[in-house]
Design an enzyme around this catalytic site. Structure first.
Site, PDB file in Angstrom:
ATOM      1  N   ASP A 126       0.858  -1.181   0.000  1.00  0.00           N
ATOM      2  CA  ASP A 126       0.000   0.000   0.000  1.00  0.00           C
ATOM      3  C   ASP A 126       0.897   1.235   0.000  1.00  0.00           C
ATOM      4  O   ASP A 126       1.627   1.484   0.957  1.00  0.00           O
ATOM      5  CB  ASP A 126      -0.899  -0.006   1.239  1.00  0.00           C
ATOM      6  N   TYR A 155      -2.401  17.381  -7.737  1.00  0.00           N
ATOM      7  CA  TYR A 155      -2.026  16.142  -8.410  1.00  0.00           C
ATOM      8  C   TYR A 155      -0.699  16.288  -9.134  1.00  0.00           C
ATOM      9  O   TYR A 155       0.224  15.483  -8.958  1.00  0.00           O
ATOM     10  CB  TYR A 155      -3.122  15.716  -9.391  1.00  0.00           C
ATOM     11  N   THR A 189       3.454  12.191 -15.457  1.00  0.00           N
ATOM     12  CA  THR A 189       2.339  12.819 -16.148  1.00  0.00           C
ATOM     13  C   THR A 189       2.683  14.167 -16.774  1.00  0.00           C
ATOM     14  O   THR A 189       3.612  14.854 -16.321  1.00  0.00           O
ATOM     15  CB  THR A 189       1.179  13.025 -15.147  1.00  0.00           C
TER      16      THR A 189
END
Length: 301
Positions: free
Chosen positions: A36, A125, A101
């Protein structure tokens, strides 16, 4: 070639699982609860126990708008967690490939972005993904960071699937026409990652293979034209379609700002790794055909 893929449900992770065999590779997906990213304490043990030749971090916090009100979790997963993965890869003496990204840019450039262009994220983000890039580069010399954009696939949630779902109930859809980028198939990303992985293992001393690269579908468009192409392909196959009404970003406000220009210059990846993703139109057609066929199978059950 055994690849440890961090992430189990994401588009890139599932695409790697599907495409690995065609490249003579084995993709082992590792995710929650065993690993996780929001809990860095268990990352190292999970990766060492799994074992592999390359680690690919295909997991991320990708809820762009939600990140604006949940910055701590976005930074933990996209920033801190990414750094721990890279540090573990260094300890295991294996390469790490990290997916990033176009949102690290503010979108104001008038040309496609190169790897050495200044970064300036518009929201949480993008900032969290930039933290991840910096952490990966700091923790592992043997790394590749791949920035991509406008990802879609037959898996999970994405623009193509959303458009087809909405078109089933609506005759017309308003879609933003003043944001530009390269639609990128996650299956193509998987093929690219597998090619890069092979290069890293076969040429361990070639420094030109390491570092930061852009990897996106060939060609550019805007969201409205992207949607129109989706509906054209779908209608041709007997699937849902709708008219597209171009709108401005200002007409569709969201909590997080999006870059107006998400175009990425992928020349460096081509020159170093020999990897070029297909034209976005061709990959989109493959994806839409698959989605329409899958929908028909569901109906016939």
């Amino acid at each position: 070639m055994r690849i440890i893929v961090v992430g189990k449900e994401g588009q890139v992770a599932r695409s790697l699982a599907e495409r690995a065999r065609a490249h003579g590779a084995q993709a082992v997906l590792v995710g929650r609860p065993k690993l996780d990213l929001a809990d860095p304490s268990g990352i190292e043990d999970a990766l060492i126990e799994t074992g592999g030749d390359v680690i690919v971090n295909a997991a991320a916090y990708t809820a762009v708008d939600q990140a604006e009100s949940d910055p701590e979790l976005a930074e933990a997963i996209n920033g801190i967690g990414a750094g721990v993965i890279a540090g573990t890869a260094a300890a295991m003496n294996v390469p790490v490939i990290h997916i990033s990204t176009d949102y690290v840019f503010d979108g104001t450039a008038e040309r496609p972005y190169r790897e050495d262009d200044p970064v300036s994220p518009l929201g949480v983000y993008g900032a969290s993904k930039l933290l991840g890039e910096e952490a990966v580069a700091a923790e592992a010399e043997n790394h590749v960071i791949l920035r991509t954009a406008w990802v879609y696939s037959p898996f999970g949630k994405n623009f193509v699937k959303t458009m087809l779902r909405l078109a089933a109930d609506r005759e017309e859809l308003g879609v933003v026409s003043d944001q530009f980028g390269s639609p990128t198939s996650a299956l193509d990303i998987a093929d690219g990652i597998l090619g890069v992985s092979r290069n890293l293992l076969e040429r361990p001393n070639d420094r030109s293979l390491r570092g930061l690269f852009h990897m996106a579908g060939t060609g550019y468009t805007n969201w409205a034209e992207f949607a129109a192409e989706i509906f054209t392909l779908s209608a041709r196959l007997g699937g849902p379609g709708a008219r597209v009404r171009p709108i401005r970003t200002a007409d569709y406000p969201t909590p997080a700002k999006r870059p107006a220009n998400s175009r990425l210059d992928c020349t460096k990846l081509k020159e170093a790794h020999g990897v070029v993703l297909p034209p976005w139109q061709a990959s989109l057609e493959t994806c839409v055909k698959r989605l329409i066929a899958d929908a028909r199978k569901e109906v016939s059950r």
